[in-house]
Write a protein that holds these residues in place. Sequence first.
Motif, PDB file in Angstrom:
ATOM      1  N   TYR A 143       0.867  -1.177   0.000  1.00  0.00           N
ATOM      2  CA  TYR A 143       0.000   0.000   0.000  1.00  0.00           C
ATOM      3  C   TYR A 143       0.904   1.227   0.000  1.00  0.00           C
ATOM      4  N   SER A 144       0.762   2.062  -1.015  1.00  0.00           N
ATOM      5  CA  SER A 144       1.647   3.215  -1.182  1.00  0.00           C
ATOM      6  C   SER A 144       0.859   4.517  -1.147  1.00  0.00           C
ATOM      7  N   ARG A 193       1.689  -5.226 -10.697  1.00  0.00           N
ATOM      8  CA  ARG A 193       0.737  -4.291 -10.086  1.00  0.00           C
ATOM      9  C   ARG A 193      -0.437  -4.943  -9.358  1.00  0.00           C
ATOM     10  N   ASP A 194      -0.613  -6.243  -9.477  1.00  0.00           N
ATOM     11  CA  ASP A 194      -1.777  -6.865  -8.852  1.00  0.00           C
ATOM     12  C   ASP A 194      -1.672  -6.928  -7.333  1.00  0.00           C
ATOM     13  N   ARG A 195      -0.472  -6.719  -6.784  1.00  0.00           N
ATOM     14  CA  ARG A 195      -0.290  -6.709  -5.330  1.00  0.00           C
ATOM     15  C   ARG A 195      -0.219  -5.286  -4.770  1.00  0.00           C
ATOM     16  N   TRP A 196      -0.542  -4.294  -5.586  1.00  0.00           N
ATOM     17  CA  TRP A 196      -0.275  -2.894  -5.248  1.00  0.00           C
ATOM     18  C   TRP A 196      -1.538  -2.057  -5.218  1.00  0.00           C
ATOM     19  N   GLU A 197      -1.663  -1.252  -4.163  1.00  0.00           N
ATOM     20  CA  GLU A 197      -2.737  -0.266  -4.073  1.00  0.00           C
ATOM     21  C   GLU A 197      -2.100   1.100  -3.803  1.00  0.00           C
ATOM     22  N   LEU A 198      -2.346   2.058  -4.683  1.00  0.00           N
ATOM     23  CA  LEU A 198      -1.742   3.391  -4.600  1.00  0.00           C
ATOM     24  C   LEU A 198      -2.781   4.427  -4.212  1.00  0.00           C
TER      25      LEU A 198
END
Length: 216
Positions: free
Chosen positions: A94-95, A128-133
């Motif tokens: 989570y960024s 990107r499937d493990r990423w939430e911005l």
Amino acid sequence: MCVNYWNDFEEYNIDIFNDIEEFVQGLAKGVGEAFTSIDNKYHPAYLGVDNAVKLYSLIRVQKPSVVIETGVCNGMSTAVILRALQDNNKGSLYSVDLPVKARVKEGRTGAVIPPKKNSGWVVPEELRDRWELSIGNTFYELPKIFEKVGETDLFIHDSGHTYETMMFEFGIAWYHLRDGGVLLADNTDKNDAFKDFARAKNRKLYRMNDLAMIEK
């Protein structure tokens, strides 16, 4: 102890590190090409190969389920984090980022994103499937993320390096960090925030190149 994470991993995985070096160099080439027409008063926030290897090895050995990162910019560190999570086949990132784009006559110096790009643009699509911005100020966005995810395993600060911002991020992250979790920060030489925080929590501060960390 977190000080042994990268040493333990590094000793047995030279081939993997060569692959990561190549991965980072590929990212750097793409970012460099995007900056060829931008005034040299700006810089693209490169993640050095050695720092990338240390960050990657930390995540491979720690095997976090939840990683929270502040400060994405072009996304080189983000890509390395996501690559490590993918290689672990475990974990989400989570960024938070408040992007600053290069503008002619703006007068700002420092790390920026090219005019036609967005935060984290260099991150490969397959990671990107493990990423939430989240886009916004960490003072507003971090509490929302922690409310959503609860406990975290690894927190990485690389946003605004003011004393106030760093102490805020360290404080809220520490509260939500699991026992044995790691608080990691870049550019800790900008002020005494990380040193003061480590002292207040009675934790030994470890340094690896431009990065520094403490373990809860």
